[in-house]
Design a protein around this motif. Structure first.
Motif, PDB file in Angstrom:
ATOM      1  N   PRO A 122       0.841  -1.208   0.000  1.00 48.07           N
ATOM      2  CA  PRO A 122       0.000   0.000   0.000  1.00 48.07           C
ATOM      3  C   PRO A 122       0.875   1.257   0.000  1.00 48.07           C
ATOM      4  CG  PRO A 122      -0.797  -1.572   1.619  1.00 48.07           C
ATOM      5  CD  PRO A 122       0.534  -2.098   1.120  1.00 48.07           C
ATOM      6  N   SER A 123       0.434   2.256  -0.722  1.00 50.55           N
ATOM      7  CA  SER A 123       1.178   3.519  -0.765  1.00 50.55           C
ATOM      8  C   SER A 123       0.231   4.665  -1.116  1.00 50.55           C
ATOM      9  CB  SER A 123       2.304   3.452  -1.797  1.00 50.55           C
ATOM     10  OG  SER A 123       1.789   3.541  -3.106  1.00 50.55           O
ATOM     11  N   ALA A 124       0.742   5.872  -0.956  1.00 50.20           N
ATOM     12  CA  ALA A 124      -0.039   7.061  -1.287  1.00 50.20           C
ATOM     13  C   ALA A 124      -0.306   7.157  -2.789  1.00 50.20           C
ATOM     14  CB  ALA A 124       0.691   8.314  -0.800  1.00 50.20           C
ATOM     15  N   GLU A 125       0.446   6.408  -3.586  1.00 48.21           N
ATOM     16  CA  GLU A 125       0.226   6.407  -5.036  1.00 48.21           C
ATOM     17  C   GLU A 125      -1.073   5.697  -5.427  1.00 48.21           C
ATOM     18  OE1 GLU A 125       3.626   5.671  -7.776  1.00 48.21           O
ATOM     19  OE2 GLU A 125       4.601   5.085  -5.905  1.00 48.21           O
ATOM     20  N   ALA A 126      -1.604   4.912  -4.516  1.00 47.72           N
ATOM     21  CA  ALA A 126      -2.836   4.172  -4.785  1.00 47.72           C
ATOM     22  C   ALA A 126      -3.728   4.201  -3.550  1.00 47.72           C
ATOM     23  CB  ALA A 126      -2.514   2.737  -5.186  1.00 47.72           C
ATOM     24  N   PRO A 127      -4.320   5.362  -3.271  1.00 46.88           N
ATOM     25  CA  PRO A 127      -5.167   5.473  -2.073  1.00 46.88           C
ATOM     26  C   PRO A 127      -6.519   4.775  -2.275  1.00 46.88           C
ATOM     27  CG  PRO A 127      -5.256   7.487  -3.348  1.00 46.88           C
ATOM     28  CD  PRO A 127      -4.243   6.599  -4.029  1.00 46.88           C
TER      29      PRO A 127
END
Length: 133
Positions: free
Chosen positions: A33-38
């Motif tokens: 999970p990352s901020a690139e794919a909220p």
């Protein structure tokens, strides 16, 4: 619409994983999970800012990380056989049981070709039977 990559309830992918809704090539797979794919507040799924669905658990879905949809990267899978035949059963069991149906067929074909080449003394049918049970 093409069939989803993952079908059936026993696969370890998450219930909201895009692999359960889209075929290979229609979603990206991120390492984690990352901020690139909220999460989308609308449906609870993860998307890139361009709206591409994202899976964030490659180990569960059985695909290596890749921007399959975003960059149009074709999916390829390659067995990495262990150094000795003693490790074949455990390796193949793990690989086969974490693979989605479409990938499983490719892995079986690769194993049927590669095992006799790398380990000519091994009965590939018996090894695959043990791995798939």
């Amino acid at each position: 619409m093409a069939d989803a990559f993952v079908t059936g309830g026993e696969h370890p992918s998450c219930g909201i994983c895009p692999s359960r809704r889209y075929p290979i090539g229609e979603f990206d797979v991120f390492e984690r999970p990352s901020a690139e794919a909220p999460f989308s507040p609308v449906d609870g799924h993860r998307y890139t800012t361009a709206g591409v669905p994202v899976c964030v658990h490659p180990h569960k879905v059985g695909l290596p990380p890749g921007r399959y949809k975003t960059d149009g990267i074709p999916f390829t899978v390659e067995l990495k056989l262990p150094d000795s035949p003693a490790g074949l059963d455990a390796y193949l069991y793990e690989v086969m049981h974490s693979a989605a149906p479409g990938v499983l067929e490719v892995l079986i074909e690769q194993a049927a070709e590669e095992i006799p080449r790398v380990f000519p003394q091994v009965d590939v049918v018996q090894v695959l039977r043990r791995a798939l049970n």
